[in-house]
Design a protein around this motif. Structure first.
Motif: not given
Length: 213
Positions: A27, A159, A84-85, A81, A190
């Motif tokens: 990323a 994404g 976004k995840l 992270a 992302l």
């Protein structure tokens, strides 16, 4: 060969390409990502992050490894992270089992404020994943045409691109069609986040330069 130009490969380049593991997605953190996690402009480096869902706290957790750039890079990588995840870490499959998330390398480069090549990219809060792999030399169509296709990708909260629009032609319908074909196939991000921190639809604007060398 194909040059993706400053719009994708240059401004979002990895700090140390030789250090990257080809099999691991990378990323490429953007200036907007720096603002999102509060990372200073002078900080640069990379880290491999692993997200898991902690059953006891019912919350996602992050561990950073193989860190280059010190604790600030480790903290920023995990913060990005998780923002976004983190929502995905709580996901379960159809059998009710917790979904495993892949390890991800997050790379941070210093913004080139002086003397930078003009960049046509507008990421709209998206973070490109391994953009250097999106277009390969084998993708060059059977034509001697050269040029740059400017485009907009509609990107879903997952994404993944859902549509591609050419906003300025490369001067060749073949190159324009191939631009959208490869980006729809390979583009990955992302997600962008809304005001509540949830993934939202977004648009990625950039250009793809096709050149024979």
């Amino acid at each position: 060969m194909i040059r993706t130009g400053a719009a994708i490969a240059g401004a979002l380049a990895l700090a140390s390409p030789a250090a990257a593991q080809p099999s691991m997605p990378v990323a490429r953190a953007t200036d907007a990502d720096r603002l999102l996690v509060g990372l200073a402009d002078e900080a640069a480096g990379e880290a491999i992050v692993t997200l898991r869902h902690d059953e006891a706290s019912n919350a996602p957790t992050c561990k950073a490894g193989s860190v280059r750039g010190g604790p600030a890079i480790a903290d920023a990588s995990c913060a990005l992270a998780l923002k976004k995840l983190g929502w995905a870490a709580a996901g379960v499959d159809r059998n009710g089992k917790r979904q495993a998330l892949p390890r991800l390398r997050i790379a941070w480069t210093k913004p080139d404020k002086a003397g930078a090549e003009p960049d046509a990219t507008d990421d709209d809060g998206l973070t490109p994943i391994s953009p250097e792999r999106w277009v390969l030399p084998a993708d060059y169509p059977g034509t001697r045409a050269q040029g740059a296709s400017e485009f907009i990708l509609d990107v879903a909260p997952s994404g993944r691109p859902t549509a591609c629009h050419i906003t300025k032609s490369a001067g060749s319908d073949i190159l324009d069609r191939k631009t959208c074909e490869v980006l729809m196939r390979s583009g990955l991000f992302l997600p962008a986040l809304d005001a509540q921190g949830k993934p939202r639809p977004a648009q990625f604007r950039s250009r793809l330069s096709w050149a024979i060398e």
